[in-house]
Design a protein around this motif. Sequence first.
Motif, short mmCIF file in Angstrom:
data_model
loop_
_atom_site.label_atom_id
_atom_site.label_comp_id
_atom_site.label_asym_id
_atom_site.label_seq_id
_atom_site.Cartn_x
_atom_site.Cartn_y
_atom_site.Cartn_z
N PRO A 248 0.81 -1.22 0.00
CA PRO A 248 0.00 0.00 0.00
C PRO A 248 0.85 1.27 0.00
O PRO A 248 1.74 1.44 0.84
N ILE A 249 0.58 2.13 -0.95
CA ILE A 249 1.24 3.44 -1.05
C ILE A 249 0.15 4.47 -1.26
O ILE A 249 -0.57 4.43 -2.27
N GLU A 250 0.02 5.40 -0.34
CA GLU A 250 -1.07 6.37 -0.40
C GLU A 250 -0.69 7.63 -1.16
O GLU A 250 -1.57 8.32 -1.69
N GLU A 251 0.58 7.95 -1.22
CA GLU A 251 1.00 9.23 -1.80
C GLU A 251 0.88 9.25 -3.32
O GLU A 251 0.88 8.21 -3.98
N SER A 252 0.80 10.45 -3.85
CA SER A 252 0.90 10.66 -5.28
C SER A 252 2.36 10.97 -5.61
O SER A 252 3.17 11.25 -4.71
N LEU A 253 2.69 10.94 -6.88
CA LEU A 253 4.06 11.28 -7.29
C LEU A 253 4.41 12.71 -6.87
O LEU A 253 5.54 12.98 -6.44
N GLU A 254 3.45 13.59 -6.96
CA GLU A 254 3.68 14.98 -6.57
C GLU A 254 4.06 15.08 -5.09
O GLU A 254 4.87 15.93 -4.70
N ASP A 255 3.51 14.22 -4.26
CA ASP A 255 3.81 14.24 -2.83
C ASP A 255 5.28 13.92 -2.55
O ASP A 255 5.80 14.27 -1.49
N LEU A 256 5.94 13.23 -3.48
CA LEU A 256 7.32 12.80 -3.27
C LEU A 256 8.34 13.87 -3.63
O LEU A 256 9.55 13.67 -3.45
N GLU A 257 7.86 14.99 -4.17
CA GLU A 257 8.80 16.07 -4.49
C GLU A 257 9.38 16.64 -3.19
O GLU A 257 8.64 17.02 -2.28
N TRP A 258 10.70 16.69 -3.12
CA TRP A 258 11.36 17.23 -1.92
C TRP A 258 11.42 18.75 -2.01
O TRP A 258 11.95 19.30 -2.98
N ARG A 259 10.86 19.41 -1.01
CA ARG A 259 10.75 20.86 -1.05
C ARG A 259 11.68 21.55 -0.05
O ARG A 259 11.53 22.73 0.24
N GLY A 260 12.61 20.79 0.48
CA GLY A 260 13.55 21.36 1.44
C GLY A 260 13.26 20.89 2.86
O GLY A 260 12.25 20.24 3.13
N VAL A 261 14.16 21.22 3.77
CA VAL A 261 14.05 20.81 5.17
C VAL A 261 13.15 21.79 5.92
O VAL A 261 13.42 23.00 5.94
N PRO A 262 12.07 21.29 6.54
CA PRO A 262 11.22 22.17 7.35
C PRO A 262 11.97 22.55 8.64
O PRO A 262 12.19 21.70 9.50
N GLU A 263 12.37 23.80 8.75
CA GLU A 263 13.33 24.18 9.79
C GLU A 263 12.82 23.94 11.20
O GLU A 263 13.55 23.41 12.05
N ASP A 264 11.59 24.35 11.48
CA ASP A 264 11.08 24.18 12.85
C ASP A 264 11.05 22.71 13.25
O ASP A 264 11.47 22.35 14.36
N ARG A 265 10.54 21.88 12.37
CA ARG A 265 10.45 20.45 12.68
C ARG A 265 11.85 19.84 12.83
O ARG A 265 12.09 19.02 13.72
N PHE A 266 12.76 20.25 11.96
CA PHE A 266 14.12 19.73 12.02
C PHE A 266 14.81 20.12 13.32
O PHE A 266 15.42 19.27 13.99
N ARG A 267 14.69 21.36 13.71
CA ARG A 267 15.36 21.81 14.94
C ARG A 267 14.73 21.17 16.17
O ARG A 267 15.44 20.84 17.14
N GLU A 268 13.43 20.99 16.16
CA GLU A 268 12.77 20.33 17.29
C GLU A 268 13.27 18.89 17.42
O GLU A 268 13.53 18.40 18.53
N PHE A 269 13.41 18.20 16.28
CA PHE A 269 13.90 16.82 16.32
C PHE A 269 15.34 16.79 16.83
O PHE A 269 15.69 15.96 17.68
N CYS A 270 16.18 17.68 16.32
CA CYS A 270 17.57 17.72 16.76
C CYS A 270 17.67 18.01 18.26
O CYS A 270 18.50 17.41 18.96
#
Length: 290
Positions: free
Chosen positions: A251-273
Amino acid sequence: MRLHLLDATYELFRSHYGRKDTVLALDGSDIHATLGILESTLALLREPGVTHLAASFDTVIESFRNDMFPMYKSSAGMEEELLRQFPLAEEALEAIGVVVWRNIEFEADDALAAAAIRWVDDVEQVVICSPDKDMSQVVVGDRIVTYNRREQKILDEDAVVEKFGIHPESIPDYLALVGDTADGVPGLAGWGAKSSSTVLARFPRLELIPADPAEWGVIVRGADKLAATLAACQEEVYLFRELTTLRLDAPIEESLEDLEWRGVPEDRFREFCDRMGFDADAINVHRWAT
Protein backbone atom coordinates in the motif's frame (compact mmCIF):
# COMPACT_ATOMS: atom_id res chain seq x y z
CA MET A 1 12.57 14.09 -13.91
CA ARG A 2 13.88 11.08 -12.01
CA LEU A 3 12.32 9.36 -9.02
CA HIS A 4 14.67 8.12 -6.31
CA LEU A 5 13.51 5.38 -3.94
CA LEU A 6 15.65 4.75 -0.87
CA ASP A 7 16.08 1.40 0.85
CA ALA A 8 16.16 3.02 4.27
CA THR A 9 16.53 -0.25 6.19
CA TYR A 10 19.78 -0.92 4.33
CA GLU A 11 20.89 2.68 4.86
CA LEU A 12 20.27 2.40 8.60
CA PHE A 13 22.31 -0.82 8.76
CA ARG A 14 25.05 0.85 6.73
CA SER A 15 25.14 3.80 9.10
CA HIS A 16 25.12 1.55 12.16
CA TYR A 17 27.98 -0.66 11.06
CA GLY A 18 29.84 1.83 8.87
CA ARG A 19 30.21 4.73 11.31
CA LYS A 20 32.72 4.17 14.08
CA ASP A 21 31.83 7.19 16.21
CA THR A 22 29.52 7.29 19.20
CA VAL A 23 26.63 9.75 19.28
CA LEU A 24 24.81 9.85 22.58
CA ALA A 25 21.17 10.81 22.92
CA LEU A 26 20.00 12.78 25.92
CA ASP A 27 19.13 9.49 27.65
CA GLY A 28 22.66 8.21 27.12
CA SER A 29 21.90 5.69 24.36
CA ASP A 30 24.07 5.55 21.25
CA ILE A 31 22.15 6.82 18.21
CA HIS A 32 25.00 7.27 15.74
CA ALA A 33 23.07 5.30 13.08
CA THR A 34 20.18 7.78 13.25
CA LEU A 35 22.50 10.72 12.72
CA GLY A 36 24.25 8.75 10.00
CA ILE A 37 21.15 8.08 7.92
CA LEU A 38 20.01 11.67 8.37
CA GLU A 39 23.32 13.00 7.06
CA SER A 40 23.64 10.43 4.26
CA THR A 41 20.12 11.18 3.03
CA LEU A 42 20.87 14.89 2.97
CA ALA A 43 23.98 14.01 0.94
CA LEU A 44 21.77 12.11 -1.52
CA LEU A 45 19.48 15.13 -1.79
CA ARG A 46 22.49 17.27 -2.70
CA GLU A 47 23.25 15.08 -5.72
CA PRO A 48 22.23 16.53 -9.10
CA GLY A 49 18.79 15.51 -10.30
CA VAL A 50 17.46 14.25 -6.97
CA THR A 51 14.13 16.04 -6.81
CA HIS A 52 11.61 13.34 -5.85
CA LEU A 53 12.42 10.91 -3.06
CA ALA A 54 10.73 8.42 -0.76
CA ALA A 55 12.33 6.21 1.88
CA SER A 56 11.05 2.75 2.76
CA PHE A 57 11.64 1.07 6.16
CA ASP A 58 11.08 -2.37 7.61
CA THR A 59 9.31 -0.84 10.59
CA VAL A 60 8.69 -4.38 11.78
CA ILE A 61 11.39 -6.77 10.57
CA GLU A 62 8.99 -9.69 10.43
CA SER A 63 6.46 -9.72 7.58
CA PHE A 64 3.83 -11.98 6.00
CA ARG A 65 6.73 -14.07 4.66
CA ASN A 66 7.53 -15.28 8.18
CA ASP A 67 4.08 -16.89 8.29
CA MET A 68 4.92 -18.71 5.07
CA PHE A 69 8.41 -19.79 6.13
CA PRO A 70 9.43 -19.55 9.81
CA MET A 71 13.15 -19.51 8.92
CA TYR A 72 12.72 -16.29 6.96
CA LYS A 73 14.71 -13.31 8.24
CA SER A 74 13.56 -11.85 11.55
CA SER A 75 14.69 -9.50 14.29
CA ALA A 76 16.03 -12.41 16.33
CA GLY A 77 19.67 -11.80 17.13
CA MET A 78 19.69 -8.20 15.94
CA GLU A 79 21.46 -5.70 18.16
CA GLU A 80 19.01 -3.94 20.46
CA GLU A 81 20.87 -0.68 19.88
CA LEU A 82 20.08 -0.95 16.16
CA LEU A 83 16.47 -2.12 16.56
CA ARG A 84 15.47 0.77 18.80
CA GLN A 85 16.73 3.27 16.22
CA PHE A 86 14.23 2.29 13.52
CA PRO A 87 11.51 4.68 14.76
CA LEU A 88 14.12 7.38 15.38
CA ALA A 89 15.48 7.02 11.84
CA GLU A 90 11.96 7.24 10.42
CA GLU A 91 11.41 10.45 12.38
CA ALA A 92 14.79 11.76 11.25
CA LEU A 93 13.98 11.47 7.55
CA GLU A 94 10.55 13.00 8.02
CA ALA A 95 12.24 15.83 9.91
CA ILE A 96 14.23 16.67 6.78
CA GLY A 97 11.10 16.61 4.63
CA VAL A 98 11.35 13.12 3.09
CA VAL A 99 8.28 10.92 2.58
CA VAL A 100 8.66 7.77 4.71
CA TRP A 101 6.92 4.45 4.16
CA ARG A 102 6.60 2.40 7.36
CA ASN A 103 6.12 -1.24 6.38
CA ILE A 104 4.56 -3.68 8.84
CA GLU A 105 2.82 -6.49 6.93
CA PHE A 106 4.97 -6.01 3.84
CA GLU A 107 8.71 -5.38 3.58
CA ALA A 108 10.56 -2.24 2.59
CA ASP A 109 11.55 -3.83 -0.73
CA ASP A 110 7.92 -4.53 -1.60
CA ALA A 111 7.04 -0.85 -1.31
CA LEU A 112 10.08 0.14 -3.38
CA ALA A 113 9.09 -2.31 -6.12
CA ALA A 114 5.44 -1.25 -6.05
CA ALA A 115 6.39 2.43 -6.33
CA ALA A 116 8.87 1.79 -9.14
CA ILE A 117 6.32 -0.06 -11.26
CA ARG A 118 3.55 2.42 -10.45
CA TRP A 119 5.45 5.49 -11.61
CA VAL A 120 7.88 4.19 -14.25
CA ASP A 121 5.79 5.65 -17.05
CA ASP A 122 5.49 9.04 -15.35
CA VAL A 123 9.19 9.82 -14.97
CA GLU A 124 12.32 9.68 -17.07
CA GLN A 125 13.91 7.11 -14.76
CA VAL A 126 13.30 5.38 -11.44
CA VAL A 127 16.45 4.93 -9.36
CA ILE A 128 16.14 2.36 -6.56
CA CYS A 129 18.90 3.13 -4.07
CA SER A 130 19.65 -0.38 -2.87
CA PRO A 131 22.33 -3.04 -3.43
CA ASP A 132 19.95 -5.92 -2.68
CA LYS A 133 19.92 -8.68 -5.29
CA ASP A 134 16.15 -9.10 -5.10
CA MET A 135 15.59 -5.53 -6.30
CA SER A 136 17.12 -6.52 -9.65
CA GLN A 137 13.86 -8.26 -10.57
CA VAL A 138 12.10 -4.93 -11.16
CA VAL A 139 14.83 -3.43 -13.35
CA VAL A 140 13.43 -2.46 -16.76
CA GLY A 141 15.89 -1.44 -19.46
CA ASP A 142 17.34 1.84 -18.29
CA ARG A 143 13.94 3.07 -17.06
CA ILE A 144 14.14 1.34 -13.67
CA VAL A 145 17.65 0.86 -12.33
CA THR A 146 19.25 0.05 -9.00
CA TYR A 147 21.96 2.23 -7.48
CA ASN A 148 24.52 1.00 -4.97
CA ARG A 149 25.41 4.24 -3.22
CA ARG A 150 28.39 2.80 -1.36
CA GLU A 151 30.04 1.54 -4.54
CA GLN A 152 28.43 4.19 -6.77
CA LYS A 153 27.32 1.52 -9.24
CA ILE A 154 24.15 1.60 -11.31
CA LEU A 155 22.59 -1.60 -12.66
CA ASP A 156 20.35 -1.31 -15.68
CA GLU A 157 18.96 -4.39 -17.44
CA ASP A 158 22.12 -5.01 -19.46
CA ALA A 159 24.18 -4.83 -16.27
CA VAL A 160 21.84 -7.27 -14.51
CA VAL A 161 22.33 -9.75 -17.35
CA GLU A 162 26.09 -9.23 -17.20
CA LYS A 163 26.18 -9.73 -13.43
CA PHE A 164 23.77 -12.65 -13.02
CA GLY A 165 23.64 -14.16 -16.51
CA ILE A 166 19.84 -13.86 -16.62
CA HIS A 167 17.21 -11.21 -17.26
CA PRO A 168 15.45 -9.46 -14.35
CA GLU A 169 12.29 -11.56 -14.59
CA SER A 170 14.29 -14.68 -13.67
CA ILE A 171 15.81 -13.23 -10.49
CA PRO A 172 13.18 -14.79 -8.14
CA ASP A 173 13.76 -18.21 -9.77
CA TYR A 174 17.52 -17.71 -9.46
CA LEU A 175 17.29 -16.81 -5.76
CA ALA A 176 14.96 -19.77 -5.17
CA LEU A 177 17.69 -22.07 -6.47
CA VAL A 178 20.85 -20.46 -5.05
CA GLY A 179 19.23 -19.07 -1.90
CA ASP A 180 19.47 -15.64 -0.33
CA THR A 181 21.28 -15.72 3.00
CA ALA A 182 20.34 -12.11 3.77
CA ASP A 183 16.67 -13.13 3.84
CA GLY A 184 17.06 -16.61 5.30
CA VAL A 185 16.16 -18.41 2.06
CA PRO A 186 18.31 -21.57 1.85
CA GLY A 187 17.94 -22.48 -1.82
CA LEU A 188 18.52 -26.01 -3.10
CA ALA A 189 21.59 -28.11 -2.33
CA GLY A 190 24.12 -28.13 -5.15
CA TRP A 191 22.52 -25.34 -7.14
CA GLY A 192 25.12 -22.60 -7.31
CA ALA A 193 25.26 -19.30 -9.13
CA LYS A 194 26.84 -20.74 -12.30
CA SER A 195 24.56 -23.74 -12.70
CA SER A 196 21.45 -21.71 -11.89
CA SER A 197 22.23 -18.89 -14.32
CA THR A 198 23.22 -21.33 -17.07
CA VAL A 199 19.95 -23.25 -16.85
CA LEU A 200 17.73 -20.20 -16.32
CA ALA A 201 19.32 -18.37 -19.24
CA ARG A 202 17.79 -21.09 -21.44
CA PHE A 203 14.64 -21.78 -19.39
CA PRO A 204 13.74 -18.48 -17.66
CA ARG A 205 11.20 -19.90 -15.21
CA LEU A 206 11.43 -22.92 -12.92
CA GLU A 207 8.41 -24.64 -14.46
CA LEU A 208 10.06 -24.49 -17.90
CA ILE A 209 13.11 -26.51 -16.84
CA PRO A 210 12.77 -30.04 -18.27
CA ALA A 211 12.85 -32.87 -15.74
CA ASP A 212 15.35 -34.72 -17.93
CA PRO A 213 18.71 -32.89 -17.88
CA ALA A 214 19.48 -34.37 -21.31
CA GLU A 215 16.92 -31.88 -22.63
CA TRP A 216 18.57 -28.84 -21.05
CA GLY A 217 20.81 -28.27 -24.05
CA VAL A 218 23.51 -26.68 -21.91
CA ILE A 219 26.54 -28.12 -20.18
CA VAL A 220 26.13 -28.05 -16.41
CA ARG A 221 28.40 -29.93 -14.05
CA GLY A 222 26.50 -32.54 -12.04
CA ALA A 223 23.34 -32.04 -14.10
CA ASP A 224 21.84 -35.41 -13.17
CA LYS A 225 22.17 -34.71 -9.46
CA LEU A 226 20.85 -31.17 -9.85
CA ALA A 227 17.83 -32.40 -11.77
CA ALA A 228 17.14 -35.02 -9.11
CA THR A 229 17.33 -32.40 -6.38
CA LEU A 230 15.01 -30.08 -8.26
CA ALA A 231 12.50 -32.89 -8.81
CA ALA A 232 12.59 -33.89 -5.15
CA CYS A 233 12.21 -30.34 -3.87
CA GLN A 234 9.40 -28.96 -6.02
CA GLU A 235 7.33 -27.76 -3.08
CA GLU A 236 10.30 -26.06 -1.44
CA VAL A 237 11.65 -24.35 -4.56
CA TYR A 238 8.29 -22.84 -5.50
CA LEU A 239 7.88 -21.61 -1.93
CA PHE A 240 11.34 -20.04 -2.11
CA ARG A 241 10.39 -18.31 -5.36
CA GLU A 242 7.27 -16.91 -3.77
CA LEU A 243 9.36 -15.64 -0.86
CA THR A 244 11.84 -13.91 -3.16
CA THR A 245 9.19 -12.39 -5.45
CA LEU A 246 8.55 -8.79 -4.52
CA ARG A 247 4.93 -7.80 -4.03
CA LEU A 248 3.63 -4.99 -6.17
CA ASP A 249 0.49 -4.45 -4.11
CA ALA A 250 2.20 -2.93 -1.08
CA PRO A 251 0.00 0.00 0.00
CA ILE A 252 1.24 3.44 -1.05
CA GLU A 253 -1.07 6.37 -0.40
CA GLU A 254 1.00 9.23 -1.80
CA SER A 255 0.90 10.66 -5.28
CA LEU A 256 4.06 11.28 -7.29
CA GLU A 257 3.68 14.98 -6.57
CA ASP A 258 3.81 14.24 -2.83
CA LEU A 259 7.32 12.80 -3.27
CA GLU A 260 8.80 16.07 -4.49
CA TRP A 261 11.36 17.23 -1.92
CA ARG A 262 10.75 20.86 -1.05
CA GLY A 263 13.55 21.36 1.44
CA VAL A 264 14.05 20.81 5.17
CA PRO A 265 11.22 22.17 7.35
CA GLU A 266 13.33 24.18 9.79
CA ASP A 267 11.08 24.18 12.85
CA ARG A 268 10.45 20.45 12.68
CA PHE A 269 14.12 19.73 12.02
CA ARG A 270 15.36 21.81 14.94
CA GLU A 271 12.77 20.33 17.29
CA PHE A 272 13.90 16.82 16.32
CA CYS A 273 17.57 17.72 16.76
CA ASP A 274 16.85 19.20 20.18
CA ARG A 275 15.11 15.99 21.28
CA MET A 276 17.98 13.85 20.00
CA GLY A 277 20.73 16.09 21.32
CA PHE A 278 22.08 16.80 17.82
CA ASP A 279 23.73 20.11 16.94
CA ALA A 280 21.38 21.27 14.18
CA ASP A 281 23.79 23.95 12.98
CA ALA A 282 26.56 21.39 12.50
CA ILE A 283 24.46 19.36 10.07
CA ASN A 284 24.84 20.35 6.44
CA VAL A 285 21.39 21.50 5.39
CA HIS A 286 21.68 22.96 1.90
CA ARG A 287 18.05 23.92 1.40
CA TRP A 288 15.32 25.01 3.78
CA ALA A 289 11.64 24.66 2.98
CA THR A 290 9.91 27.94 2.24
